[in-house]
Enzyme design. Structure first.
Site, short mmCIF file in Angstrom:
data_model
loop_
_atom_site.label_atom_id
_atom_site.label_comp_id
_atom_site.label_asym_id
_atom_site.label_seq_id
_atom_site.Cartn_x
_atom_site.Cartn_y
_atom_site.Cartn_z
N HIS A 161 24.64 45.30 12.97
CA HIS A 161 25.69 44.28 12.94
C HIS A 161 25.18 43.06 12.17
O HIS A 161 24.04 42.64 12.32
CB HIS A 161 26.08 43.86 14.35
N LYS A 560 36.84 39.25 23.99
CA LYS A 560 37.86 38.74 23.07
C LYS A 560 39.26 39.07 23.56
O LYS A 560 40.23 38.38 23.23
CB LYS A 560 37.62 39.32 21.67
#
Length: 895
Positions: A161, A560
């Site tokens: 990532h 999120k």
């Protein structure tokens, strides 16, 4: 405000430093490297650069210590006063400073570990494996504790990532400086003149300064593979067996190394680098093959050199150490396969049978690497069998020290890394599978015409089969399905594999791992699992593996989705439910935690999080993702890596202690109503923000979210689509990264203040903080997140968007959350209960402020240009990107 006189400046800096309570050795290191950086700025920067850096440094320190509007306005004015070229240089100077401070802090951690380990009366840290084993043995008995230790498994999985903001060239320079700093310590301790070393440090800092801080282009997936390999070469290859050796010494004392070890290798390394294709079109089947090949090259080279080195030392004469019959038979087989080499080695080792064998085995490892079919091993188990033949022969000949010394460490390395080094895992989105299957089921491909995507998906399965054949069955085989929402999503993987290999083709051995990410998917997980284990392929695989099953939990998307508080509670409930289901079904469950480096993505100290998990959700097995800057922070230095592995393994071992399980389950029951209230209130507050009309474009306006996509951080795109009209397509990494850059860190804390207000019982909440590990971990993590926020700077970012309602909501919640955290943890500011962390944050904060002010300047210019439909100024874009890199280094927290 007037510019400070020299006397005033010295007094200001002195007052600021005095408040940090920095250990004297660390303070000396900061001053040394800071002064050497100043020397470099005078020599290599443009005229007046050092003076301008000092102006901004003093202004931000004054604004930080005085906390007055006038001081903050002055610091802002200084940042605004620079020409654009000077602003670039100043941003680079502060970034270089952060790299040096980070190095000093790491060096101090190493110093503390060495001092503790060097004390003759040291009994190990309270969170060490030694302490954990002693406590477990006290609770369950020595035999049961040893059995649990021997079944232990710690499985870090390195991911690519894009959160490592600094270039590899910068990292290499810092590593060289780390070596010089250690030499400097040694010289001071020996009473030698360190001037020569300081000259070398200046040279290295000058190199650091002259190295471009931003990558010219995004790294390819293969570049990312090579970066991770540096961690293996420099630390993990030797650190992991050293961890085993240290633990065996705890168990066997003076007999360690002279008896068969009680420790079984419990570390397994996984990798998504080159295997994770969810949303990354640049990770292809070809890349996956290359990734596995690079990893195999590194481990096989390491094993060859180690085998050869040990062989050269085994100069044991046959008269003093006679070979066993099995060893003599092995020599005959090796000689028959490679007669010329055997003759030469025998000539150099005329009466040293154990040495001969090891040198021949080194040749076989080399042949394995070079793919010489006549000599190569087919898989690691064959190599292990040969090494154990040597070991058993040494034991039988009365040489146990040679059998269980360096040779045992080599055996541990083979058992840990095989011929593949890291178990390469494939990840793909469930929607991609469904789309390709729809194409195949419709008859596509019967005439050879497949879409590019379908052809690529099928090629992945053929690649997995190849890797298993080439490097051994553990080289690849875990297949993670992102956004698993039904049992069919998992069954689809086996259907695709059958399509890929066709009739009569070699099916890859697959462990299909569901990844539950959203709030709804976490709640549905037990039902989906109960259905999929009835599926023929799943049922068969369970039988073959002794009913072992792996389930992955996504921390970032759930956060999120419903906010950090509700996500934390939902993850706990999901783990409890899945663990209860697995126990009832007789399944050996491993939960795979998709924890990012940032607190907003489930990061934070792993050992405290492990000890807060539900009963039976760990059971001696812990797997998690490690990414970006976290990989280098935890595994970049050998001694820190050893300490980290020791801490995490200790927590994994201790998590199944009866006292820990009783504590966690009792607290979950006792505070169930508190959890329910917090869940509902925090989720509603989070929805008030993120579901407000126009939130997504406002978020992109008030943070550098769009600009982060311009940084060449990693090969993976920052978002799934092209629009920021919806958060659904925004990846969790830029979501967290952008809020951190704006000094708001919203992803790590938003909604907690409202949740605690809804409970409203401060005495009850204090009791929860003392007795409920999950709650305590949540509060402490929020404290760390809030410590890196700055309301004054946050307000300036929020002013970039024309939404006072949303800005007010964010700032009000920040104030409320901060107030509650301070009340529950004690003291008069966040992290008062974590003095070492508080010191680290305070040491950096004014310097991060300087970069934030430069970033705000650039961001305002870019937003003004966009508002007037003017093209973006590339110089302002560069300033913004330089500041993003610097703030990431300063906060040590990206995504």
């Amino acid at each position: 405000m007037h510019e400070l006189t020299r006397t005033e400046a010295i007094d200001l800096v002195g007052r600021y430093e005095a408040g940090q309570e920095i250990p004297e050795q660390m303070r000396a290191d900061v001053r040394l490297l800071g002064s050497l950086l100043g020397e470099v700025l005078r020599e290599s920067g443009s005229a007046g650069l050092f003076e301008d850096v000092e102006r901004l440094r003093l202004a931000t320190i004054q604004a930080y210590t005085d906390e007055t509007a006038e001081a903050f306005a002055h610091a802002t004015a200084v940042a605004e006063s620079f020409s654009i070229d000077r602003a670039h240089e100043v941003a680079r100077a502060f970034t270089a400073y952060f790299h040096l401070v980070n190095l000093v802090e790491e060096h101090q951690r190493v110093r503390i570990v060495r001092e503790r380990d060097g004390r003759p009366d040291s009994e190990g840290a309270a969170d060490s494996m030694e302490a954990a084993y002693a406590r477990l043995a006290d609770e369950v008995g020595e035999d049961a504790a040893l059995a649990r230790l021997q079944a232990l498994r710690f499985h870090p999985v390195f991911t690519a990532h894009p959160t490592e903001a600094r270039r590899r060239a910068i990292s290499s320079s810092i590593r060289r400086l780390a070596g010089l700093l250690q030499e400097h310590d040694d010289h001071l301790r020996d009473g030698n003149d360190p001037a020569r070393l300081e000259r070398r440090m200046v040279e290295e800092i000058d190199t650091l300064w002259r190295t471009a801080p931003l990558r010219p282009e995004k790294p390819s997936p293969v570049d990312e593979v090579r970066s991770v390999m540096a961690i293996f070469d420099e630390t993990l290859y030797t650190v992991v067996p050293a961890v085993y050796r240290r633990l065996d010494h705890v168990l066997q004392g003076e007999h360690a190394g002279g008896r068969a070890p009680l420790v079984k290798p419990f570390v397994r390394v996984g990798s998504w680098v080159g295997g994770d294709r969810d949303g990354n079109p640049f990770v292809t089947a070809s890349v996956t093959r290359k990734a596995a090949g690079i990893a195999a090259e590194h481990i096989l080279l390491g094993l060859e050199r180690t085998t050869q080195r040990i062989g050269r030392t085994l100069t044991l004469d046959a008269e003093t150490t006679p070979p066993s019959d099995a060893l003599l038979a092995l020599w005959k087989r090796l000689k028959a396969a490679d007669e010329e080499a055997a003759t030469e080695i025998a000539k150099r080792s005329p009466n040293e049978p154990h040495r001969r064998i090891l040198l021949m085995l080194a040749r076989k490892i080399d042949a394995t690497r070079l793919r010489d079919a006549d000599l190569a091993y087919r898989e690691p188990s064959e190599f292990l069998a040969d090494l154990r033949t040597v070991q058993e022969s040494l034991v039988a000949a009365g040489a146990p020290r040679q059998a269980y010394g360096h040779l045992q460490q080599l055996i541990w390395q083979v058992e840990t890394y095989g011929f593949h080094l890291a178990e390469l895992e494939v990840r793909q989105h469930s929607a991609v599978h469904a789309k390709v299957l729809a194409e195949l089921d419709a008859g596509a491909g019967s005439s050879g015409e497949l879409s590019e995507q379908a052809d690529e998906v099928l090629d992945v399965f053929r690649t997995i089969a190849f890797l298993q054949e080439r490097y051994g069955p553990n080289a690849a085989g875990r297949y993670i399905v992102s956004f698993t929402q039904s049992a069919e999503d998992l069954a689809n993987v086996h259907r695709l594999a059958r399509y890929a290999v066709g009739d009569g083709g070699r099916m890859p051995v697959l462990d299909v791992v569901p990844l539950f990410e959203t709030f709804a998917d976490l709640q549905a997980a037990p039902g989906i699992l109960a259905e999929i284990v009835q599926h023929p392929e799943f049922s068969d695989r369970l039988t073959r593996t002794g009913r072992r099953l792996e389930v992955m939990l996504g921390y970032s998307d759930s956060s999120k989705d419903v906010g950090p508080v509700a996500a934390t509670l939902a993850l706990y409930e999901a783990q409890a439910d899945i663990a209860a289901w697995a126990k009832a079904e007789g399944i050996e469950l491993t939960l795979f935690h998709g924890r990012g480096g940032a607190l907003g993505r489930g990061g934070g100290p792993a050992n405290s999080a492990i000890l807060a998990q539900p009963p039976h959700s760990v059971d001696g097995r812990f797997k998690l993702t490690e990414q970006g800057e976290v990989i280098f922070a935890r595994y970049g230095d050998p001694e820190i890596a050893m300490r980290h592995i020791d801490q995490v393994a200790a927590a994994v071992l201790l998590a199944s202690a009866p006292s820990i399980e009783r504590r966690n389950s009792g607290a979950a029951r006792k505070f169930a109503d508190v959890a329910a209230t917090m869940d509902a209130a925090s989720r509603q507050r989070f929805f008030d923000l993120v579901k407000a009309p126009g939130f997504a474009p406002w978020f992109a306006q008030v943070t550098p979210m769009e600009e982060i996509g311009l940084l060449a951080l990693g090969s993976r795109p920052a978002r799934r689509g092209l629009s920021v009209e919806s958060l659904a397509d925004l990846r969790a990494i830029p979501w967290v990264f952008a809020w951190a850059q704006a000094r708001i860190n919203l992803a790590g804390w938003f909604g907690l203040g409202t949740a605690l207000d809804a409970v409203a019982d401060e005495e009850l909440l204090r009791e929860a903080y003392e007795q409920w590990p999950l709650f305590r971990t949540m509060i402490d993590n929020v404290g760390m997140s809030l410590a890196k926020t700055d309301p004054r700077i946050a307000r300036r970012y929020l002013e970039l968007g024309d939404r006072d309602d949303l800005a007010g909501l964010v700032l009000d919640e920040m104030t409320l959350t901060r107030s509650w955290v301070i009340r529950l943890t004690g003291g008069d500011e966040v992290l008062a209960n974590k003095p070492v962390l508080q010191r680290a944050v305070k040491l950096r904060s004014p310097y991060v402020d300087a970069l934030s002010l430069l970033q705000l300047r650039a961001l305002r210019a870019l937003r003004d240009a966009a508002a007037s439909d003017s093209p973006a100024d590339p110089d302002q874009q560069r300033l913004l990107l330089l500041s993003v890199s610097g703030v990431a280094a300063g906060l040590q927290n990206t995504g």
